[in-house]
Design an enzyme around this catalytic site. Sequence first.
Site, PDB file in Angstrom:
ATOM      1  CG  ASN A   1      18.901  27.311  36.804  1.00 53.82           C
ATOM      2  OD1 ASN A   1      19.859  27.514  36.052  1.00 53.82           O
ATOM      3  ND2 ASN A   1      18.197  28.294  37.326  1.00 53.82           N
TER       4      ASN A   1
ATOM      5  CG  HIS B   1      35.870  31.566  40.710  1.00 52.39           C
ATOM      6  ND1 HIS B   1      35.224  32.579  41.389  1.00 52.39           N
ATOM      7  CD2 HIS B   1      34.964  31.081  39.813  1.00 52.39           C
ATOM      8  CE1 HIS B   1      33.991  32.704  40.929  1.00 52.39           C
ATOM      9  NE2 HIS B   1      33.800  31.811  39.987  1.00 52.39           N
TER      10      HIS B   1
ATOM     11  NE  ARG C   1      31.597  29.152  34.341  1.00 50.62           N
ATOM     12  CZ  ARG C   1      31.483  27.847  34.542  1.00 50.62           C
ATOM     13  NH1 ARG C   1      31.670  27.024  33.535  1.00 50.62           N
ATOM     14  NH2 ARG C   1      31.193  27.364  35.739  1.00 50.62           N
TER      15      ARG C   1
END
Length: 716
Positions: free
Chosen positions: A57, A466, A407
């Site tokens: 992260n 998105h 994705r």
Amino acid sequence: MPRAKQTASKFHLDDPQYYLNRELSWLEFNRRVLHEAIDIRTPLLERIKFTAIFSANLDEFFMVRVAILREQVEAQVGTLTPDGRTPEQQLAEISQQLRPMLVQQHQLFEQDLRPQLAKNSIHILNYIDLSQDQQTYLHQYFEKRIFPVLTPLAVDPAHPFPQMSNLSLNLAVVIKDPDTGEQDFARVKVPSNLSRFVTFPKELQQYKGESCLWLGVPLEQVIAHNLSLLFPGMEIQEYYPFRVTRDADLDVQEYEADDLLLAIEQELRKRLRGGSVLRLQIPTSTSEFVRQKLMQGMSLTELEVYETEGLLGLKDLMALTAIPCPSLKDSPWTPVIPARLKGLAPQLDTRIDADDRGDGLDIFSVIQQQDLLVHHPYESFTASVETFITHAATDPDVLAIKMTLYRTSGDTLPKALMQAAENGKQVVVLVELKARFDEENNINWARRLEDAGVHVVYGLVGFKTHTKVVLVVRQEADQIRRYVHIGTGNYSPKTAKLYTDLGLLSCREDLGADLTDLFNYLTGFSKQRSYRKLLISPMTMRDRITAMIRREIQHCQQGQPGRIIAKMNSLTDVEMIRTLYEASQAGVQIDLIVRGMCCLRPGISGISENIRVVSIVGRFLEHSRIFYFHNNEETELYLGSADWMRRNLDRRVEAVTPIEDPAIKQTLTDTLHLLLSDTRQAWLLHADGRYTQLRPQENEAECSAQQRLMELTQHH
């Protein structure tokens, strides 16, 4: 019963004191990730996993968020964030808050986790702790497998300081010419295409005379102890590992790009070379000579240098989670096939157990009967979403498939779309090339899909697409029927096992018509601004959500209860926060379940005392978005792809769908209340930006919402 507070006119809701900083809030989220590694209730290898996630992260945080702040500083941007900070102040505070967390992480690993691994016969050993036989093996391994790959790079007047690739692990080597006595400096890159930990054959998997479950040595140590082969005739005086993080945010001028695909590919090549260095990680033992050499070579200040005790690049510890030791991991979880899909006809999914197949049903007839909600990873992605798409590809009555791909992982879904095109169906796929860190994967799939005859589009200039939607058009008797999937997560079988996401499968005509209009907007020159049911960014979503919050305010003003529950990944949009403050002031009871960044300050008297914010960080990554509005007992519920961030509401194409089926409404309402009752992995946000982990009351059993959802799914 919540009380109405003073009106907004007595407060300046744009005052910076009412907002938390976005970047510091993200660091607090990563602190909660680290806590899962600290928490002794978490199984050992899961603690290792969270340690690795914490580091991964941080890599992305530096590559993107710190990179943007650095660019703002260099451009002398003086604009303040809503919380009143300059870019310089944010960079300084990030460094100030992060360094103690890194000390805590490395002490945790070196002093707690590493010894516990050893007690369980899992050893990460230093080279000097190996037996002579093991060192001999590694020397031979180095000569055969590692040495041919290495390229030492000298640094002298004839050899400028080498370009360090992003996230690379390297060795800084100081050597001496015994003939001249001159001291030289060289860099050796640790190959990223080799395993970070070198393991041994079974007969050498021993430590202190006992066989080991797993034994490995860091690759950089194997290289370091064989440097004489790289620098024959020279004396190795000292060496230190170091790690480099660079700016990896793509800078694509979409309006000037004739071909977006080529523009993205060019930027990806730049990313490989790397932008400016944002972070240098070195051991605390690094000599001042090497430290200064690295800082000067990469033009760094002390702010960019992070010293570490122990191993660098702890994200590579993720490799240890593959060790076969069930007692050190969470109990295995197999997603459940949704009850209504257990009767699918055998031809629909060969992966579904024969005992769960019925005769005659297909997934389209199941959806016709009633809308279907699927909740991953509790319920099977393979048996629901994959089945919906893969069998639309082969169903002779399906005329068209339209889908957005932000994705993906694996090849099942892309191959199904290619097969559909080969079967003569109209197939349109919007592939988002700008999906951060998935650009290369998406480019590869875009080319393969195009080669198979799929119509591939890359979205809208200036906007990321998105949204997670599929539209299937099917000929049924004398009518055309449209089937839809509208979800909160990516079409990725891999993340469907790790992220909590929701999806609605429906054949409601209004949703099908809305998705038809949305795809026309995405693929053509449509200027569609209004939709029947869906909330669409950047057109209608912000105004519709704001209107629903204001409706709760009106109910309170009329003496009725007002209630909002919203679950999302991040809440950073100032306008939405301001509207929530106004709702709190009117007496609306607001519960927010925000996994990551939250810039709203709850619990401020007269501003936000009717707002509670919790964050859940657990076994699965909370990724679903659910929005509940009480609406004077005529509840409205929505799910979809958008967080309440400016980028989602104004700069991305997003879709959020209303839920109208009463049973699904109840399921989602129950899920929200279960999440709000969590006393195992839930954290409460305080007005000062701190989070404290919730605990059960005295004589109250601990409640893990994720564990409870697994149990409930198994028993349905």
